[in-house]
Design an enzyme around this catalytic site. Structure first.
Site, PDB file in Angstrom:
ATOM      1  CD  GLU A 211     -77.029 -33.393  47.242  1.00  0.00           C
ATOM      2  OE1 GLU A 211     -76.167 -32.874  47.695  1.00  0.00           O
ATOM      3  OE2 GLU A 211     -77.393 -34.699  47.336  1.00  0.00           O
TER       4      GLU A 211
ATOM      5  CG  ASP B 286     -75.002 -29.908  47.985  1.00  0.00           C
ATOM      6  OD1 ASP B 286     -75.058 -30.471  48.839  1.00  0.00           O
ATOM      7  OD2 ASP B 286     -74.734 -30.279  46.699  1.00  0.00           O
TER       8      ASP B 286
ATOM      9  CB  SER C 234     -75.962 -35.496  50.398  1.00  0.00           C
ATOM     10  OG  SER C 234     -75.966 -35.969  49.122  1.00  0.00           O
TER      11      SER C 234
ATOM     12  CG  ASP D 142     -60.762 -40.475  67.316  1.00  0.00           C
ATOM     13  OD1 ASP D 142     -61.374 -40.907  66.361  1.00  0.00           O
ATOM     14  OD2 ASP D 142     -59.927 -41.039  68.017  1.00  0.00           O
ATOM     15  CB  ILE D 143     -66.476 -40.284  65.241  1.00  0.00           C
ATOM     16  CG1 ILE D 143     -66.314 -38.991  64.937  1.00  0.00           C
ATOM     17  CG2 ILE D 143     -67.773 -41.011  65.622  1.00  0.00           C
ATOM     18  CD1 ILE D 143     -66.842 -37.873  65.709  1.00  0.00           C
TER      19      ILE D 143
ATOM     20  N   GLY E  46     -58.678 -42.856  66.531  1.00  0.00           N
ATOM     21  CA  GLY E  46     -57.814 -42.707  65.435  1.00  0.00           C
ATOM     22  C   GLY E  46     -58.386 -42.994  64.173  1.00  0.00           C
TER      23      GLY E  46
ATOM     24  CG  ASP F 296     -63.087 -44.802  62.343  1.00  0.00           C
ATOM     25  OD1 ASP F 296     -63.989 -44.353  61.519  1.00  0.00           O
ATOM     26  OD2 ASP F 296     -62.853 -44.253  63.179  1.00  0.00           O
TER      27      ASP F 296
END
EC number: 3.4.14.10
Length: 597
Positions: A300, A304, A511, A556-557, A575, A577
């Site tokens: 992690e 990062d 992550s 937009d996905i 839009g 979600d």
């Protein structure tokens, strides 16, 4: 023989104890049901040391919240006029009466002077005490609890009491009733997969993506993500940061997750060669360390730092490492420190990413509200705070093995979706995950509606529209339609190439998404600071305002869903979600929009 200083201290304690009013009878302050999967093992060892954090009320917090929204709303005349550290502390300081009464109570238990530590605003008081004294102070019994799925163990109680006259002067005391494990946002089936080679970008194959740099992305990015892929996909190829002397970015590390320099350097050499001479700084919080033994490197922490800092070179990067090792060994009598997610610093970075969280219901509301208020303070000071939205879709990691259903932790044992925290806090930007090129929703992207926090006004139009378009009655009773909805945005979260223990491999999860999105926020801050403007600060009012325009700056996905709790979860759609939020960033467009905000 007592020293003069000790004698004076004893005399002062005696005087205060004599002056203090007779302690009123204890009254239950908080009671919780143990979360699903936790089992009581035995009474906690009396000598085990715990660090009690006592939260005093913040009577002026509503005023702080007004300031936060005034400086974060692009339609406000005060947009970008962030508060100073001192101004924020004045707005969260407790009432003097609360300070006095709490101090008198602590003195009555022999706690004063060097035994206490206080936050700069005085709204938190911390004392380290043995379990035996904590039990006396709180009229409770601590036990060692174990978590079946993870093997984690905690010293906790399910109920504690305070003298009746202190109830209005203390909001919360922890660790008492919180069972959150502060887990990194990645499940075991999305862990590091060794042996991945850097993708071949030399064959010239491209995928058409209208919003990308040049309208196309290397085809290799459809299987393996690198910093170059993200810069292309999010329309930032060729942008050179100009405000490295002022702008900063940071990521957080907990749970003995250490960011390894050797891994970082190799990652840069292989995938970001123009940044190969860069480094990052480390800030140590609450006894945190950053061990550099290769075997101690954290997947992690490496992920990062490699992406947040690799994408933003030469912007200075900081790794906040926080002490505390939540897997308390049940037979270990050594003190353990609680994890604190905040840095009490004057020189804060303008953007911070955190890939940690837990089920909202494992954090008592009293504590969650105070933690959330801390993020409001950061936003008021001009810091953008991002959190991963979670990797369990609409659920959690403790679903019933037979039915896959998720249950409430309020005594009803009701079937319902399980929101994550801190992603559900309205003062942070929650980041969901996408996959593939062009992007679709990642199947694990955490999203839903808070059971603790009401929907903030900046979300009203977007969330009301989404809910109005859901099939009638779908998931009725499984979520709180009036709660704070999340995520707010998203970014790629599948097949990220990282270097861990000097070996390349792939990881998935939100992550990946949070440090990625945060990196592009840092680049937007760079553009604003270089033009003489303030950093963006708390992002959500701006994000929702931009998406009410014809050109929003987000991709937009509209394909995918986030299954969990035995359901298919919510669907991505046109839009906003509760799977991908408003979508992923288009840096080129956003840069122009934020420069004119």
């Amino acid at each position: 023989m007592l020293s003069l200083r000790s004698a004076l201290l004893c005399a002062a304690l005696a005087a205060l104890a004599a002056a203090a009013p007779a302690e009123s009878a204890h009254k239950v302050k908080e009671t919780v049901y143990p979360p699903r999967g936790w089992t009581v093992l035995r009474p906690a060892p009396p000598a085990h040391t715990i660090s009690l954090r006592i939260g005093l009320p913040q009577p002026k917090f509503p005023e702080l919240e007004e300031h936060l929204y005034a400086v974060s709303d692009p339609s406000s005349g005060r947009y970008g006029a962030h508060l100073s550290k001192g101004e924020v502390e004045a707005l969260v300081a407790p009432h003097p009466e609360s300070v006095q009464l709490v101090d008198e109570w602590l003195v009555s238990h022999g706690l004063a002077g060097d035994a206490l530590s206080r936050s700069p605003a005085g709204d938190w008081v911390t004392v380290k005490v043995p379990v035996s004294l904590a039990e006396k102070m709180l009229d409770t019994t601590y036990h060692v609890w174990t978590h079946a799925a993870s093997g984690a163990a905690l010293v906790r109680t399910t109920s504690y009491s305070l003298p009746a006259h202190l109830h209005e002067h203390i909001d919360v005391i922890q660790p008492t009733t919180t069972f959150a494990r502060s887990t990194p946002m990645s499940a075991t089936y999305r862990s590091f997969r060794a042996g991945a080679a850097a993708p071949d970008r030399t064959d010239g194959a491209k995928v058409a993506v209208p919003g990308a740099s040049g309208g196309q992305v290397a085809a290799s990015c459809n299987g393996t993500i690198t910093p170059a892929c993200l810069l292309e996909l999010y329309n930032a190829t060729g942008y050179t940061p100009q405000a490295a002397a002022t702008n900063k970015i940071a990521v957080t590390g907990y749970l003995e997750q250490y960011a390894n320099y050797a891994d970082y350097y190799q990652f840069l050499e292989e995938l970001v060669p123009y940044a190969a001479d860069s480094n990052f700084s480390v800030v140590y919080i609450n006894g945190g360390v950053n061990n550099q033994t290769l075997a101690d490197a954290g997947v992690e922490a490496d992920l990062d730092t490699q992406y947040a800092f690799g994408l933003t070179y030469p912007t200075p990067g900081t790794f906040y490492t926080t002490g505390g090792s939540p897997p308390f060994t049940p037979d270990d009598l050594e003190p353990t420190d609680s994890n604190e997610p905040y840095a009490e610093a004057n020189d804060l970075p303008q953007s911070i990413s955190s890939s940690y969280g837990d089920d909202e219901q494992t954090v008592p509301y009293s504590y969650a509200a105070r933690v959330c208020a801390e993020f409001a303070q950061l936003g008021a000071r001009g810091v953008s705070v991002m959190f991963s939205s979670g990797d369990g879709g609409v659920g959690d990691g403790d679903a019933d093995p037979a039915t896959q259903e998720c249950y409430s932790n309020d005594g009803r044992n009701a079937t319902e979706f399980i929101p994550g925290f801190p992603a559900s806090c309205p003062y942070v930007t929650a980041v969901g995950a996408t996959s593939q090129v062009p992007e679709i929703a990642a199947w694990f992207s955490g999203g839903g509606f808070s059971n603790y926090f009401a929907r903030p006004s900046y979300q009203d139009d977007a969330v009301t529209k989404y809910l109005g378009e859901l099939a009638p009655g779908i998931y009725a009773g499984l979520y709180n339609a009036s709660g704070r909805a999340f995520p707010d945005v998203s970014a790629e979260g599948v097949n990220f190439t990282i270097v861990w223990e000097l070996e390349a491999g792939l990881v998935d999860g939100t992550s990946c998404s949070s440090p990625t999105f945060t990196a592009f926020v840092a680049l937007l801050n760079d553009a604003r600071i270089a033009s003489g403007q303030a950093a963006l600060g708390f992002l959500n009012p701006l994000i929702y305002a931009l998406n009410a325009q014809a050109v929003s700056g987000f991709n937009d996905i509209t394909v995918g869903n986030n299954p969990g709790c035995g359901t298919e979860g919510f669907n991505a759609t046109i839009g906003w979600d509760p799977v991908t939020g408003w979508g992923s960033p288009n840096f080129g467009i956003l840069k122009e929009l934020v420069l004119s905000a």
